[in-house]
Design an enzyme around this catalytic site. Structure first.
Site, PDB file in Angstrom:
ATOM      1  N   ASP A 377       0.870  -1.167   0.000  1.00 24.66           N
ATOM      2  CA  ASP A 377       0.000   0.000   0.000  1.00 24.66           C
ATOM      3  C   ASP A 377       0.913   1.225   0.000  1.00 24.66           C
ATOM      4  O   ASP A 377       1.974   1.201   0.629  1.00 24.66           O
ATOM      5  CB  ASP A 377      -0.885  -0.027   1.247  1.00 24.66           C
ATOM      6  CG  ASP A 377      -1.706   1.243   1.381  1.00 24.66           C
ATOM      7  OD1 ASP A 377      -2.352   1.628   0.400  1.00 24.66           O
ATOM      8  OD2 ASP A 377      -1.675   1.850   2.462  1.00 24.66           O
ATOM      9  N   THR A 379       0.254   4.875   0.766  1.00 27.42           N
ATOM     10  CA  THR A 379       0.192   5.890   1.811  1.00 27.42           C
ATOM     11  C   THR A 379       0.379   5.290   3.195  1.00 27.42           C
ATOM     12  O   THR A 379      -0.341   4.378   3.587  1.00 27.42           O
ATOM     13  CB  THR A 379      -1.150   6.639   1.753  1.00 27.42           C
ATOM     14  OG1 THR A 379      -1.347   7.118   0.427  1.00 27.42           O
ATOM     15  CG2 THR A 379      -1.163   7.805   2.722  1.00 27.42           C
ATOM     16  N   THR A 527      -2.713   1.994  -4.594  1.00 27.74           N
ATOM     17  CA  THR A 527      -3.080   3.246  -3.933  1.00 27.74           C
ATOM     18  C   THR A 527      -4.409   3.759  -4.469  1.00 27.74           C
ATOM     19  O   THR A 527      -4.814   3.429  -5.589  1.00 27.74           O
ATOM     20  CB  THR A 527      -1.988   4.321  -4.136  1.00 27.74           C
ATOM     21  OG1 THR A 527      -2.384   5.528  -3.492  1.00 27.74           O
ATOM     22  CG2 THR A 527      -1.764   4.611  -5.618  1.00 27.74           C
TER      23      THR A 527
END
Length: 688
Positions: A377, A379, A527
């Site tokens: 992932d 962030t 994302t």
């Protein structure tokens, strides 16, 4: 809160709450050991019994006619000296052998025959033969073999429990990090109270060099915090007002005051303890194989013992019949087998915890060695989840003044982009500001040195009907193409400059990607951000494939797509919206950042936020699996060779094994397995 409009979205860094306590599974492979407290308690029991039985074995051996004949010496005789061996031998059997007899009975009652039942059979047969000799039914001298057998068994179990206890000492070490007392602020004055008296909402003073007693948020003060015991990160981390602190970490440099948010079982360190305990108690595929092997070995040993007894009896040598049978039962004890897997599990889990890797599920760690695709992932995992100023363009060429004025205007704003601009201003002297006003959906406005300055994105430009100068547009277009959020600085209705802000890529992320790719692992990023943002980060990090603009509920589908291609996927994420994808992946790895230590859907939790640990987890997975297989091969191979020798297949050429020698060989096998497991400690999975 005011809202700058900008071109990148995140919202992926929310985290789940830690999981509550759990039920621990027992070590099925050590059924005979359960019910006596922890491994440290086991070690003490076996140690005490070993020394006393070893001491009592000395006169038993010395008064053995067989030993006297071998070594050509004699002991003084006195009335009752013939009873030294039977009396002391009987005491050794009941005192030293009880722990094995109880364990064997438990295995028999639960219909799970294994190591303890085999040991019990061996010492019962040896005791019965010795007793029969004493009362004249047989002509065998067996008491000294019985005493040495039980002593050696106790020594082996003492060392096993000691090794397991040392490995599980990580739990106690974690518990010892939390102090017994804390200084609670009452009416402005510190009062020393017990940790158990702390409550959520209390204000606590922590002086330099002291440990933080609970989880909370700093209200006043700034200090370096040693978080190595939680995250595995060796360098102290600076923490100030508004930052989280975790119980068990150590304050250095200056004192802090923090507001308590979690105590006792609710703290991060308690969650880590639960995970370490759960992982050390959890079963693995290799352990299940070892347990089946141990059960099969019981039947093989008993069958071999019966055949040995019948064959030697048929030959007409009842003494050899009993001696060979006892030796078969002793030498086939799956002691090494019982230690092969639990010790590797205990050591690998301890090493992982000390490096900031918390293993919730042993099967997840075992599967990690087979992973060929890691899905990150973006962030909060590859990036920090917070923006930093990455570009400045002032029309008059004075970038420093532009930053100072922008920071002065943004000082009163709570928006994340505003905080990034203020941080970027650093030690610069900021001009005086008046008339600050938030412009919802557009930006902010204030008066600086008599001039009205507004800061915002494209919507502010439209609302003010301001045109971006051609000299600036080329720069802002390049920023936008790579996914940066662009904020314009307008002074008296004229654009005087622009700022670019981007999600800060972790410095460790590049190394993490390279380390995985060096092992022929494909690195993929997912994302919810726009494609330009995602592709820019992907290019900077050298990511193999990027999935952008993925909604939270679609992340699981991406994992399924990768698995549909034949990939074995490890998913690395930190947010609550990553949970379905973490659960779907072959291995779910959660980044816990040292506080939220247990995203429930993950099998492995990284207590620190360092993505380089992912490669370390895979390395530990491969190394611990190798040790398990090596130990199983040694323990199994040893029995394949040892049982026929114990049965006397080489007796025609004059080679036989006594029960005591069989016990020594069995103990040596256990030592080999234990030493091989200890070699795991040479592995260091912490990033350099």
């Amino acid at each position: 809160m005011d809202h700058h409009d900008h071109q990148s979205t995140s919202g992926e860094s929310a985290r789940e709450h830690p999981v509550p306590g759990h039920d621990h599974a027992g070590h099925e492979s050590h059924i005979g050991h359960e019910g006596h407290g922890g491994h440290a308690g086991h070690a003490d029991v076996f140690r005490q019994k070993f020394w006393l039985t070893a001491l009592l074995s000395i006169p038993i051996v010395l008064y053995s006619e067989m030993v006297q004949d071998w070594l050509h010496f004699s002991m003084p005789e006195f009335p009752g000296s013939d009873w030294i061996a039977p009396v002391l031998g009987t005491f050794v059997f009941f005192y030293g052998g009880t722990v094995f007899l109880k364990g064997g009975w438990d295995e028999l009652r639960q219909r799970q025959p294994g190591m303890m039942l085999l040991i019990s059979l061996a010492i019962v047969v040896a005791f019965a033969a010795s007793l029969a000799t004493t009362i004249g039914w047989l002509d065998m001298e067996f008491w000294w073999e019985l005493a040495l057998l039980i002593s050696i068994m106790l020594l082996g179990h003492w060392q096993e429990m000691r090794a397991l206890g040392e490995a599980q000492g990580a739990l106690q070490a974690l518990a010892d990090l939390v102090p017994d007392e804390a200084e609670r602020i009452v009416n402005g004055e510190p009062q020393t109270v017990a940790i158990s008296d702390l409550r959520s909402g209390d204000l606590v003073l922590v002086r330099p060099g002291a440990s933080v007693p609970a989880d909370g948020t700093i209200e006043t003060g700034r200090a370096d915090i040693d978080e190595s015991m939680i995250t595995g990160e060796s360098r102290p981390v600076e923490r100030g007002e508004g930052d989280r602190v975790v119980a068990g970490t150590v304050v250095a440099g200056s004192s802090i005051r923090f507001r308590v948010e979690a105590t006792g079982e609710e703290t991060a360190i308690a969650g880590i303890q639960r995970l370490v305990a759960q992982a050390q108690d959890s079963r693995s595929r290799a352990q299940a194989l070892a347990d089946r092997f141990a059960a099969a070995l019981f039947y093989i040993a008993v069958g071999a013992g019966l055949i040995t007894f019948i064959v030697w009896w048929a030959i007409g040598d009842i003494d050899q019949s009993i001696s060979r049978t006892v030796t078969v039962l002793i030498i086939s004890c799956p002691h090494a087998l019982g230690l092969a897997i639990p010790l590797v599990i205990a050591i690998s889990t301890e090493m992982a915890a000390r490096s900031g890797v918390l293993v919730k599920d042993r099967l997840a760690l075992e599967r990690m060695r087979t992973v060929n695709t890691v899905l990150f992932d973006k962030t909060g995992t590859l990036t920090r989840g917070e923006h930093v100023l990455t570009g400045v363009h002032a029309e008059d060429g004075d970038d420093d003044t532009l930053i100072a004025r922008a920071a002065a205007v943004e000082m009163d704003s709570e928006h994340p982009l505003a905080r990034a601009i203020v941080r970027a201003a650093g030690e610069r002297t900021l001009p005086a500001v008046s008339g600050f006003r938030a412009l919802p959906g557009h930006g902010v406005r204030a008066t600086v040195d008599g001039a009205e300055i507004s800061i915002g994105g494209p919507s502010l430009m439209e609302e003010r009907n301001v045109t971006v100068p051609a000299t600036l547009r080329e720069q802002t277009d390049s920023w936008s193409e790579r996914g940066a959020a662009v904020l314009y600085v307008i002074q008296d209705n004229e654009v005087v400059g622009a700022l670019a802000l981007e999600d800060d890529i972790r410095a460790e992320s590049r190394s993490a990607v390279k380390a995985l790719q060096a092992e022929d692992i494909r690195v993929v990023m997912i994302t919810g951000d726009a494609k330009p943002v995602a592709e820019s980060v992907g290019r900077q990090l050298g990511i193999d494939e990027v999935f952008a603009e993925v909604l939270p509920e679609q992340k699981q589908d991406v994992v399924k797509e990768l698995q549909g291609r034949g990939s074995r996927v490890a998913m690395v994420g930190d947010g609550v919206n990553d949970a379905p994808a973490l659960a779907q992946a072959d291995v779910g790895i959660a980044i816990g950042a040292g506080t939220d230590v247990a995203i429930q859907s993950a099998g492995v939790v990284l207590a620190s936020s360092d993505p380089r640990l992912v490669a370390g987890v895979r390395e530990l997975s491969a190394a611990s699996y190798r040790k398990m297989i090596q130990n199983l091969a040694w323990a199994g191979g040893y029995n394949v060779v040892a049982i026929p020798l114990a049965a006397g297949v080489l007796a025609p050429i004059g080679f036989t094994l006594s029960p005591a020698v069989g016990a020594v060989l069995m103990s040596l096998s256990t030592i080999v397995v234990a030493l091989n497991a200890q070699l795991l400690r040479r592995l260091d999975i912490r990033p350099e």
